[in-house]
Design an enzyme around this catalytic site. Sequence first.
Site, PDB file in Angstrom:
ATOM      1  CG  HIS A 139      -1.915  -0.984   1.363  1.00 43.83           C
ATOM      2  ND1 HIS A 139      -2.126  -1.678   2.529  1.00 43.83           N
ATOM      3  CD2 HIS A 139      -2.825  -1.468   0.481  1.00 43.83           C
ATOM      4  CE1 HIS A 139      -3.130  -2.536   2.367  1.00 43.83           C
ATOM      5  NE2 HIS A 139      -3.555  -2.436   1.114  1.00 43.83           N
ATOM      6  CE  LYS A 176     -12.935  -6.683   5.483  1.00 40.41           C
ATOM      7  NZ  LYS A 176     -12.216  -6.146   4.324  1.00 40.41           N
ATOM      8  NE  ARG A 196      -2.467  -7.969  -3.522  1.00 38.51           N
ATOM      9  CZ  ARG A 196      -3.108  -8.566  -2.554  1.00 38.51           C
ATOM     10  NH1 ARG A 196      -2.525  -8.769  -1.408  1.00 38.51           N
ATOM     11  NH2 ARG A 196      -4.347  -8.980  -2.692  1.00 38.51           N
ATOM     12  CB  SER A 247      -4.563  -6.432   5.109  1.00 37.01           C
ATOM     13  OG  SER A 247      -4.160  -5.162   4.637  1.00 37.01           O
TER      14      SER A 247
END
Length: 162
Positions: A18, A42, A91, A129
């Site tokens: 990031h 979430k 990615r 993450s």
Amino acid sequence: MASTAVYTGSFDPITLGHLNVIQRSSRLFDEFIVGIGVNPDKKSLFKADERVELIERVCADMPNVRVKSFTGLAVRFVRECGARTIVRGVRSLTDMEVEFTMTLANRKLDPDIETVFLMADDEFSHVSSSLIKQITPLASDEELARFVPRQIVPDLRKKLQK
């Protein structure tokens, strides 16, 4: 005309991948906003205000970077920021497939907002993450600093010890 772009995500926690996208984007735009999306359904590791503080801390040397949290649609947040560009870090091909679908939806919601993709540097292409949350209890601080900014390692440790 000044250019403004917004990089949206959950950043829970911010990773070196990031940060790489933020650093590179901050050189491309006059103003760069990191938008921390808040999804009330979430369960997050860090609260939104904690994520804002962590990202502000690691981006302190980039004067044109601002950090804000938001709820709701990313395109609406981008408009509220006075921007017309969303930056997304990619990615892998799997990321690209997900981002492609999201970009098509965003274009339907607001055709005036463009999405720009930045490929992650290869050294960060495996970092997520989710991976950070898995390895933190097992990795040393030195090992963890290969994946997240060194400044947030203590925060990550403290949060995952609870």
